[in-house]
Design a protein around this motif. Structure first.
Motif, short mmCIF file in Angstrom:
data_model
loop_
_atom_site.label_atom_id
_atom_site.label_comp_id
_atom_site.label_asym_id
_atom_site.label_seq_id
_atom_site.Cartn_x
_atom_site.Cartn_y
_atom_site.Cartn_z
N ALA A 137 -2.07 14.38 -0.62
CA ALA A 137 -2.64 14.28 0.73
C ALA A 137 -4.30 13.57 0.10
CB ALA A 137 -3.64 15.75 0.69
N LEU A 138 -3.95 12.69 -0.79
CA LEU A 138 -5.18 12.00 -1.33
C LEU A 138 -4.52 10.91 -1.34
CD1 LEU A 138 -6.71 14.59 -3.46
CD2 LEU A 138 -8.20 13.71 -1.57
N GLU A 150 6.48 16.18 10.32
CA GLU A 150 4.99 15.91 10.65
C GLU A 150 4.15 15.83 11.05
OE1 GLU A 150 4.25 16.12 6.80
OE2 GLU A 150 5.30 16.54 7.25
N ALA A 200 -5.81 18.46 0.75
CA ALA A 200 -6.77 17.74 -0.12
C ALA A 200 -7.39 18.75 -1.37
CB ALA A 200 -7.60 16.80 0.56
N GLN A 201 -7.60 19.84 -0.89
CA GLN A 201 -8.74 20.85 -1.44
C GLN A 201 -7.80 21.60 -2.47
OE1 GLN A 201 -8.83 20.30 2.03
NE2 GLN A 201 -10.45 19.84 2.43
N LYS A 205 0.25 -1.39 0.21
CA LYS A 205 -0.49 0.09 0.23
C LYS A 205 0.80 1.51 0.35
CE LYS A 205 -4.25 -1.27 -0.31
NZ LYS A 205 -4.82 -1.68 0.72
N VAL A 206 1.74 1.61 1.11
CA VAL A 206 2.30 2.84 1.11
C VAL A 206 4.27 2.38 0.47
CG1 VAL A 206 0.73 3.44 2.63
CG2 VAL A 206 3.56 2.35 3.44
N ARG A 245 -4.61 3.99 -8.78
CA ARG A 245 -5.15 3.14 -7.93
C ARG A 245 -4.09 1.98 -7.95
NH1 ARG A 245 -9.55 4.87 -5.08
NH2 ARG A 245 -10.20 3.10 -5.29
N LEU A 260 -6.94 9.64 -9.44
CA LEU A 260 -5.86 9.19 -8.77
C LEU A 260 -5.57 8.45 -9.12
CD1 LEU A 260 -7.37 10.34 -4.85
CD2 LEU A 260 -5.99 11.44 -6.45
N GLU A 308 -13.03 15.92 -8.49
CA GLU A 308 -12.04 15.12 -7.26
C GLU A 308 -10.69 14.79 -9.00
OE1 GLU A 308 -11.30 11.54 -5.10
OE2 GLU A 308 -11.95 13.06 -4.58
N LEU A 315 -8.32 25.84 2.90
CA LEU A 315 -8.55 25.04 3.63
C LEU A 315 -9.64 25.83 4.46
CD1 LEU A 315 -7.38 22.39 4.99
CD2 LEU A 315 -7.72 23.84 6.47
#
Lengths: 136, 551
Positions: free
Chosen positions: B366-367, B241, B333-334, B132-133, B477, B475, B472, B462
């Motif tokens: 951020a997403l 962070e 994220a915005q 995943k990361v 996947r 992104l 959106e 924000l």
């Protein structure tokens, strides 16, 4: 309800980023709630066991690793198995908009995306718990 | 000291630099602005005083406030080292080759969480997290796939791995052997910084004492066999962070650095043998001048600590070399495209602060993990700074600015106060065990959150200038089948390898862990037999135990 709202803030999976979880835990305390924080690396089974044992009203799940689609529904599934699915479950973290409908469908009450204020989260929790009290 | 002394220093510096540049020339004969005005290598005050002579100095000279090299980016740009890794080794290998083709100059491997915490992909603890990361690495076989077709004698590789750093380094060495590249020609970095895991990041395995031993074993092994490897990257990034201030970032990172130096000295290593291979890793947030000053202050403070506290003689032991990553937690994220602008400002602060390598975050982080397109824009941001902005034409362009010098002094002073407090508590390991740094960072994080929510701190898009409706973005996947395939290939490996040899190597490792010998040769042997990350870490868990964080 006369007693304060009890919330379990939990970090499912292996994600170690707990800045958000810690901030939420402290802010909900400042809003008068009783908050338990599980610490890192909790399995869904451990989270559900703690929630039942501590008799919480709400579980707040935080995950930034992208494992939310696996881990969040598993918590709901185990709560149902325990007959404890009256507990309100909310989630937050790095969660794409496109994943949110699926999570809500599986029984997560709300997903808080980055940038949500802590006040908004607290208000939502108060309202969800009030509604739950009415239906019980 | 007098004016004349600075002049003498400057003359000597010019002489040394001239000789050095004969061996390592600058990229151009003459550097100029777009109008054709000549830009000098370095700018100095008309009337230098004590401050210029002692605490600001000249680039490449103690205390290195103005940078660790006399000509800095005029000779060579920083290494553009974008952090990447996801899914399987094959898929990550494709992204690496893409980034190298696009002009990236070093690799930087992100591992998934099970690998970082020493679990195999089929361990129940790994559920939902495989690939995943970062990339899932279970055995040497995965490492071979990850580095396929990448010549290890020509590329330097940074691996963000901490608790099992020695295992992944051993795998890298073993891949080198298979490519015919001897370990003394390998270049790169392992993060290997366990203290910041307890403080801020959470991917620890063992308790502090055995963790410190694994780290000093790496120092000592590499000193002998992998001399060009950076054996640790002492990381303020995660501390920042987690919510710390810039001052706390410097203070806690250097306090951790002091703890590693002390641990290595207690293990009998000579400071000038291992200290030149220590490297650092910092964050870059939005407050531009504070960030520039932070890098300068960290460099000066570390030089003094190494010289005055530890008696280092070798100048390389006193040079703080660092990688920088722009601040993930500053991204919104915005309106994600705004993040490109934030990253540019942050990257510029790192360049003006004299970084040796840089990762620029992608606009969509951020997403989700970055798409190929956003990863490219992030890299292009660095290339534009390097080739178009002209800020690389002179060394330490902000040196001598009243504001920057004064901020540099202030950050150094405040960080020193923190370090003294940590010394009084018995050093960084003791302070971590008491939860001191964790509490300080948490307090700072709450304060930042309060300021953002009250609007005192403006975050564009924000808490001000929001859009009613946001589209959106596309992104990245991850293919969900990758985790299943990873588990299958791991199980196929287990049925294929020489099991007797694996078990014997793990038994020897356990016995070694219970004793005091250097563990690196034993880990290397286990890795060569295709023992997995999980098996090796479980063997060590049996002897060392696991860390339990304080309430």
């Amino acid at each position: 309800m006369n007693r304060p709202i009890r919330v379990l803030v939990a970090k499912p999976g292996l994600d170690g980023h707990d800045r958000g979880a810690l901030i939420i835990a402290q802010s909900l305390r400042d809003e008068g709630m009783e908050v338990i924080y599980t610490g890192l690396r909790q399995s869904p089974a451990q989270i559900v066991a703690t929630a039942v044992q501590e008799d919480v009203d709400v579980i707040g799940l935080s995950c930034l690793s992208g494992a939310h689609n696996e881990l969040f529904p598993e918590v709901i599934h185990l709560l149902q198995k325990e007959g404890a699915d009256d507990i309100v479950v909310v989630g937050g973290g790095v969660i794409p908009q496109t994943d949110i409908p699926g999570l809500l469908e599986k029984g997560i009450a709300k997903i808080f995306t980055p940038g949500t204020s802590t006040k908004e989260t607290a208000d939502f929790i108060r309202e969800a718990v009030r509604k739950r009290e009415e239906t019980l | 000291m007098s004016e004349k002394n600075f002049e003498t220093l400057y003359r000597e510096w010019q002489e040394k630099t001239r000789e050095l540049l004969q061996k390592y020339p600058e990229q151009k004969e003459r550097f100029e602005t777009l109008s054709g005005l000549e830009v000098d290598r370095v700018y100095i005050p008309d009337k230098p005083g004590k401050r210029e002579t002692e605490s600001i100095g000249l680039p490449g000279e103690y205390p290195f406030t103005r940078g660790i090299r006399p000509s800095m980016y005029r000779s060579r740009h920083w290494t553009m080292r974008q952090y990447a890794g996801f899914g399987s080794a094959e898929e990550t290998n494709r992204r690496f080759r893409y980034l190298l083709e696009q002009g990236q100059t070093g690799l930087s491997v992100a591992f998934d969480l099970p690998t970082q915490i020493g679990y195999d992909s089929d361990d129940p603890m790994a559920a939902g997290e495989v690939g995943k990361v970062g990339v899932a690495i279970d055995s040497l076989e995965d490492m071979e796939k990850l580095l396929k077709g990448i010549p290890l004698d020509r590329v330097s590789t940074s691996m963000t791995i901490n608790a099992p750093a020695s295992v992944l380094l051993a795998m890298y060495i073993a891949v080198g052997e298979k490519q015919g590249v001897p370990s003394d020609r390998l270049t790169g970095t392992i993060q290997n910084d366990i203290l910041k895991e307890y403080i801020a990041r959470g991917t620890y395995i063992f308790p502090p004492q055995p963790s410190m031993r694994l780290i000093t074993d790496v120092f000592s092994f590499c000193g002998e066999h992998v001399p060009r490897w950076n054996t640790i990257s002492i990381s303020g990034y995660h501390i920042r962070e987690a919510g710390s201030t810039a001052v706390q970032e410097v203070a806690f990172t250097l306090a951790d650095g002091i703890a590693y130096v002390e641990a290595a000295r207690s293990a009998g290593l000579d400071v000038d043998r291992f200290a030149p291979r220590l490297s650092f890793f910092f964050n870059a947030h939005n407050h531009f001048f504070e960030e520039v000053a932070k890098f300068r202050a960290a460099r000066r403070l570390w030089a003094r600590i190494m010289k005055e506290r530890f008696g280092a003689k070798d100048l390389r032991s006193m040079q703080l070399r660092f990688h920088t990553q722009t601040g993930g937690s500053t991204l919104t994220a915005q309106q994600p495209d705004n993040n490109i602008v934030r990253v540019t400002v942050q990257a510029l602060s790192a360049v003006l602060g004299g970084t040796q390598s840089l990762h620029t975050n992608a606009r969509d982080e951020a997403l989700a993990l970055p798409t190929e397109e956003s990863a490219r824009i992030a890299l292009r941001t660095q290339q534009i700074l390097a080739h178009e902005s002209g800020v690389t034409h002179t060394v330490d362009p902000l040196g001598g600015s009243w504001f920057v010098e004064s901020l540099t002094d202030a950050i150094e002073r405040e960080a020193e106060t923190y370090i003294q407090r940590i010394d009084e508590m018995g050093g960084a390991v003791a302070a971590v065990e008491q939860g001191y740094m964790q509490r300080e960072i948490h307090q700072a994080a709450l304060e930042t959150q309060r300021k953002i929510e009250s609007g005192e701190e403006v975050v564009v898009g924000l808490n001000r200038y929001r859009l009613e409706q946001e589209a959106e973005p596309e992104l990245y996947r991850l293919d969900p089948a990758l985790a299943r395939k990873q588990v299958e290939s791991l199980q196929a490996l287990r049925s294929r390898r020489d099991e007797v040899r694996v078990q014997e190597s793990l038994e020897r490792l356990k016995r070694g862990a219970a004793g005091t010998d250097n563990l690196m040769p034993l880990i290397l042997d286990a890795v060569r037999s295709y023992a997995t990350v999980g098996e090796i870490c479980h063997s060590l868990r049996k002897v060392f135990g696991e860390y339990q964080p304080i309430g």
